[in-house]
Scaffold this active site. Structure first.
Site, PDB file in Angstrom:
ATOM      1  NE  ARG A 129      36.218  23.398  37.515  1.00 35.42           N
ATOM      2  CZ  ARG A 129      35.708  22.226  38.162  1.00 35.42           C
ATOM      3  NH1 ARG A 129      34.974  22.405  39.254  1.00 35.42           N
ATOM      4  NH2 ARG A 129      35.545  21.172  37.563  1.00 35.42           N
ATOM      5  CE1 TYR A 170      38.890  48.372  32.917  1.00 33.95           C
ATOM      6  CE2 TYR A 170      37.038  46.443  33.283  1.00 33.95           C
ATOM      7  CZ  TYR A 170      38.257  47.255  32.647  1.00 33.95           C
ATOM      8  OH  TYR A 170      38.902  46.387  31.514  1.00 33.95           O
ATOM      9  CG  ASP A 189      37.215  47.512  41.269  1.00 37.24           C
ATOM     10  OD1 ASP A 189      38.836  47.425  41.630  1.00 37.24           O
ATOM     11  OD2 ASP A 189      37.039  47.100  40.178  1.00 37.24           O
ATOM     12  CE  LYS A 223      43.582  46.675  34.400  1.00 39.15           C
ATOM     13  NZ  LYS A 223      42.250  46.662  34.763  1.00 39.15           N
TER      14      LYS A 223
HETATM   15  C1  LIG Z   1      41.031  46.509  34.803  1.00 39.69           C
HETATM   16  C2  LIG Z   1      39.727  46.556  35.802  1.00 39.69           C
HETATM   17  C3  LIG Z   1      38.939  45.710  36.092  1.00 39.69           C
HETATM   18  C4  LIG Z   1      38.828  44.536  35.355  1.00 39.69           C
HETATM   19  O1  LIG Z   1      40.063  43.738  35.391  1.00 39.69           O
HETATM   20  P1  LIG Z   1      40.594  42.558  34.330  1.00 39.69           P
HETATM   21  O2  LIG Z   1      41.523  41.934  35.118  1.00 39.69           O
HETATM   22  O3  LIG Z   1      40.922  43.128  33.075  1.00 39.69           O
HETATM   23  O4  LIG Z   1      39.158  41.744  34.170  1.00 39.69           O
HETATM   24  C5  LIG Z   1      38.069  45.847  36.863  1.00 39.69           C
HETATM   25  N1  LIG Z   1      38.202  47.021  37.837  1.00 39.69           N
HETATM   26  C6  LIG Z   1      39.225  47.944  37.499  1.00 39.69           C
HETATM   27  C7  LIG Z   1      39.107  49.341  38.510  1.00 39.69           C
HETATM   28  C8  LIG Z   1      39.997  48.061  36.621  1.00 39.69           C
HETATM   29  O5  LIG Z   1      40.967  48.756  36.371  1.00 39.69           O
END
Ligand SMILES: *Cc1c(COP(=O)(O)O)cnc(C)c1O
Length: 387
Positions: free
Chosen positions: A54, A106, A178, A203
């Site tokens: 962890r 998101y 983000d 992604k």
């Molecule tokens: C998918 C996404 C998230 C969340 O990510 P997870 O890996 O699904 O927890 C946050 N911000 C954006 C812009 C996303 O496309």
């Protein structure tokens, strides 16, 4: 490879080599998957820097060094998902502190802010960050964090990151961006003044639709220590196998993003010129209201495109009529995906808020993959005929 050597290298070289020392015992060129929870200690109070996974894991650290270099940052902190990364960033704050957030984040981020973290005494103000004055006007003495997303999902709205960083720093707040949609190949927020970059590694970073993961990248040592402490305490760590898969993905990030940028641009131009489509949202198009800003802070515009079809029925026929584009949530993988945000990714956003953002029932979002562009365009042409 020392940090200073890495500074001088270009993106494609960093993607393949940054943070990737050959394994010392065998010379294995690929970092091993250290699939272990604990590490044997040679004596009481003596260990090799690894005690419990962890807290430390060599495969995870290889991924963190790699992504940090790609974002032009000094430290990476990996998480079990993008939301776990954002959750940990907000936990740098305390009850009574405030966050100013882009309103078109998101959907899961908005849900976490409004339904979970706000119950714990952190207050959130949502703004349209296309207008820097809205960020400035929302700042209070208790505001410690500005959380932005650019381009936004699914409207492809942009925020001027250099100006946002100035506003946050004037008020001693942190700017977190983000960067999931752009990827570090197209946009590096730390170089534009941000303090923290977060990703859903699920992604573009991983790029192969086979893991859920997240990562934060920072420059400041103190802030990194605080974030590592929160991760150790809350426990949202990714497994070694997922880190290894993500690292395999980042090695080709530059190749994939070039193809996503190229195919995304071709699809956006095609859709913009198509009579069945009412509006096309893509920052790389001259018709995008913030195209100048896009050119000033991004070097490519990704495979994310959204279009207004004018009605829920036409949107439904379009997304059900494609063969190469698969009907699915998520984005950023090598394969093309299509969906209706109002019914899928943004179903958790209340209908009145969706309407205010332009996320209508006729809005279709495409994640353009890296298949042959001619097949992609033919697939869309056929599906639009049927719509
Ligand atoms: C998918 C996404 C998230 C969340 O990510 P997870 O890996 O699904 O927890 C946050 N911000 C954006 C812009 C996303 O496309």
């Amino acid at each position: 490879m020392s940090g200073t050597d890495e500074q001088k290298q270009r993106f494609g070289t960093l993607a393949i080599h940054a943070g990737q020392e050959p394994e010392p015992v065998t010379g294995a060129i690929m970092p091993p998957i250290f699939q272990t929870s604990t590490y044997v200690q040679p004596g009481l109070g003596r260990h090799k820097g690894y005690e419990y996974s962890r807290v430390q894991n060599p495969t995870r650290e290889a991924l963190e060094r790699n992504v940090a270099a790609l974002e032009g940052g000094r430290h990476g902190v990996a998480f079990s998902s993008g939301l776990a990364a954002i959750d940990a960033v907000v936990k740098l704050l305390s009850a009574g502190d405030r966050v100013v957030s882009e309103e078109n984040t998101y959907g899961g981020t908005h849900r976490m802010f409004t339904k979970v973290l706000s119950r714990l005494g952190i207050e959130f103000t949502f703004v349209d960050s296309r207008d820097p004055d809205q960020i400035r006007d929302a700042m209070r003495p208790e505001t410690r964090l500005v959380h932005l997303e650019t381009p936004t999902n699914p409207m492809m709205r942009l925020c001027d990151l250099r100006t946002a960083a100035e506003i946050a720093h004037e008020r001693d707040a942190l700017l977190c961006v983000d960067n999931t949609f752009a990827s570090p190949y197209n946009q590096r927020p730390l170089e534009l003044g941000a303090d923290i970059v977060v990703h859903s590694a699920t992604k573009y970073l991983n790029g192969h639709s086979d893991i859920i993961g997240g990562i934060a990248v920072l420059n400041e040592d103190r802030l990194t220590e605080d974030l590592l402490f929160i991760r150790k305490s809350s426990g949202g760590v990714p497994g070694p196998m997922d880190c290894w898969l993500c690292l395999r993905g980042t090695k080709t990030l530059h190749l994939r993003m070039e193809a996503h940028n190229r195919n995304g641009t071709a699809v956006a131009r095609f859709l913009e010129g198509h009579s069945s489509v009412e509006a096309t949202h893509y920052p790389g198009l001259e018709s995008h209201p913030q195209h100048e800003l896009a050119l000033g802070q991004m070097s490519g515009f990704t495979g994310m495109v959204s279009v207004e079809m004018g009605s829920a029925d036409r949107a439904k026929r379009f997304v059900e009529g494609t063969r190469i584009f698969a009907l699915a949530e998520s984005l950023g993988g090598v394969e093309s995906l299509i969906g209706i945000p109002a019914l899928m990714t943004h179903a958790s956003v209340p209908p009145d808020r969706r309407a205010a953002l332009g996320v209508t029932d006729g809005l279709v979002r495409l994640s353009v993959g890296v298949e042959d562009v001619n097949d992609i365009l033919e697939d869309l042409e056929r599906a639009l005929e049927g719509a």
